[in-house]
Design a protein around this motif. Structure first.
Motif, PDB file in Angstrom:
ATOM      1  N   VAL A 141       0.827  -1.201   0.000  1.00 58.04           N
ATOM      2  CA  VAL A 141       0.000   0.000   0.000  1.00 58.04           C
ATOM      3  C   VAL A 141       0.865   1.256   0.000  1.00 58.04           C
ATOM      4  O   VAL A 141       0.612   2.217  -0.747  1.00 58.04           O
ATOM      5  CB  VAL A 141      -0.944  -0.028   1.214  1.00 58.04           C
ATOM      6  CG1 VAL A 141      -1.498   1.356   1.500  1.00 58.04           C
ATOM      7  CG2 VAL A 141      -2.090  -0.991   0.966  1.00 58.04           C
ATOM      8  N   LEU A 142       1.896   1.277   0.830  1.00 54.91           N
ATOM      9  CA  LEU A 142       2.762   2.460   0.892  1.00 54.91           C
ATOM     10  C   LEU A 142       3.515   2.659  -0.425  1.00 54.91           C
ATOM     11  O   LEU A 142       3.727   3.798  -0.859  1.00 54.91           O
ATOM     12  CB  LEU A 142       3.752   2.309   2.046  1.00 54.91           C
ATOM     13  CG  LEU A 142       3.151   2.410   3.454  1.00 54.91           C
ATOM     14  CD1 LEU A 142       4.209   2.151   4.511  1.00 54.91           C
ATOM     15  CD2 LEU A 142       2.507   3.783   3.669  1.00 54.91           C
ATOM     16  N   ALA A 143       3.918   1.558  -1.060  1.00 56.55           N
ATOM     17  CA  ALA A 143       4.607   1.678  -2.337  1.00 56.55           C
ATOM     18  C   ALA A 143       3.692   2.265  -3.405  1.00 56.55           C
ATOM     19  O   ALA A 143       4.112   3.094  -4.227  1.00 56.55           O
ATOM     20  CB  ALA A 143       5.126   0.312  -2.777  1.00 56.55           C
ATOM     21  N   LEU A 203      -7.020   2.881   1.954  1.00 60.32           N
ATOM     22  CA  LEU A 203      -8.215   2.542   1.182  1.00 60.32           C
ATOM     23  C   LEU A 203      -9.282   3.626   1.305  1.00 60.32           C
ATOM     24  O   LEU A 203     -10.052   3.870   0.376  1.00 60.32           O
ATOM     25  CB  LEU A 203      -8.780   1.201   1.652  1.00 60.32           C
ATOM     26  CG  LEU A 203      -7.913  -0.029   1.376  1.00 60.32           C
ATOM     27  CD1 LEU A 203      -8.579  -1.280   1.947  1.00 60.32           C
ATOM     28  CD2 LEU A 203      -7.679  -0.199  -0.118  1.00 60.32           C
ATOM     29  N   THR A 204      -9.319   4.278   2.446  1.00 57.07           N
ATOM     30  CA  THR A 204     -10.314   5.333   2.656  1.00 57.07           C
ATOM     31  C   THR A 204      -9.986   6.591   1.870  1.00 57.07           C
ATOM     32  O   THR A 204     -10.879   7.252   1.327  1.00 57.07           O
ATOM     33  CB  THR A 204     -10.412   5.675   4.156  1.00 57.07           C
ATOM     34  OG1 THR A 204     -10.732   4.488   4.887  1.00 57.07           O
ATOM     35  CG2 THR A 204     -11.472   6.721   4.413  1.00 57.07           C
ATOM     36  N   GLU A 205      -8.704   6.927   1.780  1.00 55.87           N
ATOM     37  CA  GLU A 205      -8.298   8.198   1.182  1.00 55.87           C
ATOM     38  C   GLU A 205      -7.915   8.085  -0.286  1.00 55.87           C
ATOM     39  O   GLU A 205      -7.772   9.105  -0.961  1.00 55.87           O
ATOM     40  CB  GLU A 205      -7.092   8.763   1.959  1.00 55.87           C
ATOM     41  CG  GLU A 205      -7.373   9.036   3.421  1.00 55.87           C
ATOM     42  CD  GLU A 205      -8.438  10.109   3.615  1.00 55.87           C
ATOM     43  OE1 GLU A 205      -8.576  10.981   2.725  1.00 55.87           O
ATOM     44  OE2 GLU A 205      -9.145  10.073   4.642  1.00 55.87           O
ATOM     45  N   SER A 206      -7.737   6.871  -0.820  1.00 56.50           N
ATOM     46  CA  SER A 206      -7.237   6.730  -2.188  1.00 56.50           C
ATOM     47  C   SER A 206      -8.383   6.776  -3.192  1.00 56.50           C
ATOM     48  O   SER A 206      -9.559   6.696  -2.829  1.00 56.50           O
ATOM     49  CB  SER A 206      -6.483   5.412  -2.340  1.00 56.50           C
ATOM     50  OG  SER A 206      -7.353   4.321  -2.087  1.00 56.50           O
ATOM     51  N   GLU A 207      -8.017   6.927  -4.466  1.00 54.49           N
ATOM     52  CA  GLU A 207      -9.003   6.921  -5.530  1.00 54.49           C
ATOM     53  C   GLU A 207      -9.600   5.528  -5.695  1.00 54.49           C
ATOM     54  O   GLU A 207      -9.021   4.520  -5.272  1.00 54.49           O
ATOM     55  CB  GLU A 207      -8.355   7.384  -6.834  1.00 54.49           C
ATOM     56  CG  GLU A 207      -7.841   8.812  -6.792  1.00 54.49           C
ATOM     57  CD  GLU A 207      -7.210   9.217  -8.113  1.00 54.49           C
ATOM     58  OE1 GLU A 207      -7.172   8.361  -9.024  1.00 54.49           O
ATOM     59  OE2 GLU A 207      -6.790  10.371  -8.234  1.00 54.49           O
ATOM     60  N   LEU A 208     -10.736   5.478  -6.379  1.00 53.41           N
ATOM     61  CA  LEU A 208     -11.485   4.232  -6.476  1.00 53.41           C
ATOM     62  C   LEU A 208     -10.705   3.147  -7.206  1.00 53.41           C
ATOM     63  O   LEU A 208     -10.661   2.001  -6.749  1.00 53.41           O
ATOM     64  CB  LEU A 208     -12.818   4.480  -7.188  1.00 53.41           C
ATOM     65  CG  LEU A 208     -13.740   3.257  -7.343  1.00 53.41           C
ATOM     66  CD1 LEU A 208     -14.108   2.701  -5.979  1.00 53.41           C
ATOM     67  CD2 LEU A 208     -14.979   3.625  -8.141  1.00 53.41           C
ATOM     68  N   ALA A 209     -10.055   3.473  -8.313  1.00 53.27           N
ATOM     69  CA  ALA A 209      -9.337   2.459  -9.097  1.00 53.27           C
ATOM     70  C   ALA A 209      -8.183   1.866  -8.302  1.00 53.27           C
ATOM     71  O   ALA A 209      -7.988   0.647  -8.269  1.00 53.27           O
ATOM     72  CB  ALA A 209      -8.832   3.072 -10.400  1.00 53.27           C
ATOM     73  N   ALA A 210      -7.413   2.734  -7.634  1.00 55.85           N
ATOM     74  CA  ALA A 210      -6.284   2.240  -6.838  1.00 55.85           C
ATOM     75  C   ALA A 210      -6.764   1.422  -5.650  1.00 55.85           C
ATOM     76  O   ALA A 210      -6.168   0.395  -5.303  1.00 55.85           O
ATOM     77  CB  ALA A 210      -5.429   3.407  -6.361  1.00 55.85           C
TER      78      ALA A 210
END
Length: 370
Positions: A141-143, A203-210
């Protein structure tokens, strides 16, 4: 009044292997000797390994034949021999690499679970408990979040590094003049919860595709994976083979209490550290290849022990049990709801959850009595 004289009787030992102090009894054991080489063999374990090999072969053949398109065993054999045919794409490029990867991942998880459960002396422990899966997920996730890894092919290496780093952190925090299994497990649970929070925040802050990409990887799946992931894992298992042969002998005295193992000449802390490192490497590599597939490392060693009825967790039977479980689970994931494909990690969790509850409810004690 005379007393009958008694001649002293000479006690003779029956032929066969001498009792092994690391076993509570020596029944069912045989010694294989070839010049300077000797091997202590548990006959029931050998029979179980043979049956598991046949079972795994049957599941592999069934998985190669069954799917949205049925392929006969003869056509599968024809493709494997390289003779070509109309099923080259389905069998040779889609199903066979996936089956091989599933068998390798299951074997790595089964071996890792047996090693970790022996070190922690806890049948409810697994590599996930000591943070391997959570560390791999957090590193991935961090990568992705920081853009450190631009190529998807580099993600398995990142997840392996994350799993190893998390396990090293757990071991360092749990060390207090030696490794206490209970402290080790509790520390792993705490680190796992913290790393899981990192993943959930992304997962909460990222865009939907990622987020969808990460969620699919976190579930654990063999879909779209093949030789590219199976090759490195096969090399790791091959290179770890000498260490696994040593570990098979080291597990027996560690099954006793630490004082007894030390009295038998075992360097307990060093042996525990070596077994933990070996188990973590296998689990982290398997996680990097297919994602964190839950409950295989937990269930496979315990099922293998119930089949072999050995005092310690059997490595060979654990590896074969893990392979058979994962290949069968992947077959079910592909065929239960066509054309929809269920991630194999979700299916193993669905089956492994009730098994864990069974262990907690007392199945562990009944299993030991077998």
């Amino acid at each position: 009044m005379t007393t009958a004289s008694r001649r002293p009787t000479k006690r003779t030992t029956p032929p066969g292997p001498s009792p092994d102090p690391t076993y509570p009894h020596s029944a069912g054991l045989s010694v294989l000797r070839r010049r300077s080489f000797s091997l202590l063999l548990h006959r029931r374990s050998a029979a179980v390994v043979a049956v598991l090999l046949l079972l795994l072969a049957g599941v592999v053949v069934l998985s190669a034949c069954v799917g949205q398109t049925y392929v006969s065993p003869g056509e599968v054999w024809r493709v494997l021999r390289g003779h070509g045919g109309p099923y080259d794409l389905i069998v040779g490029e889609l199903r066979v690499p996936r089956i091989v990867l599933g068998a390798l991942v299951g074997a790595a998880y089964g071996l890792s679970g047996a090693l970790v459960q022996t070190v922690t002396r806890n049948p409810l422990a697994s590599p996930d408990v000591i943070g391997v899966g959570h560390g791999a997920a957090a590193a991935t996730v961090l990568a992705l979040a920081t853009g450190t890894v631009a190529s998807p092919g580099a993600l398995p290496a990142v997840s392996v590094a994350g799993g190893l780093g998390a396990a090293a952190l757990v071991y360092a925090l749990a060390w207090r003049h030696g490794m206490q299994p209970s402290r080790f497990v509790l520390t792993g649970v705490g680190i796992g919860v913290a790393l899981s929070a990192v993943v959930q925040l992304y997962l909460t802050e990222s865009e939907l595709a990622a987020a969808e990409q990460v969620k699919l990887w976190l579930t654990g799946s063999l879909n779209g994976r093949g030789w590219e992931q199976a090759g490195p894992l096969a090399w790791v298992l091959l290179l770890a083979l000498p260490a696994l042969v040593w570990a098979n002998r080291a597990l027996r005295p560690l099954g006793l209490d630490p004082d007894t193992a030390a009295a038998l000449g075992v360097r307990v802390h060093r042996t525990q550290l070596a077994l933990t490192v070996l188990g973590v490497i296998l689990a982290a590599t398997a996680t990097g290849a297919a994602g964190p597939i839950g409950f295989v490392a937990l269930t496979a060693p315990q099922l293998a022990r119930r089949l072999t009825r050995t005092p310690q967790l059997p490595l060979a039977a654990s590896a074969l049990t893990g392979s058979a479980i994962l290949v069968a689970a992947d077959l079910a994931a592909r065929t239960l709801m066509p054309p929809l494909e269920i991630p194999v990690g979700a299916l193993t969790a669905l089956v492994g959850g009730p098994y864990l509850l069974w262990l907690l409810a007392g199945g562990q004690g009944r299993g030991r009595a077998l």
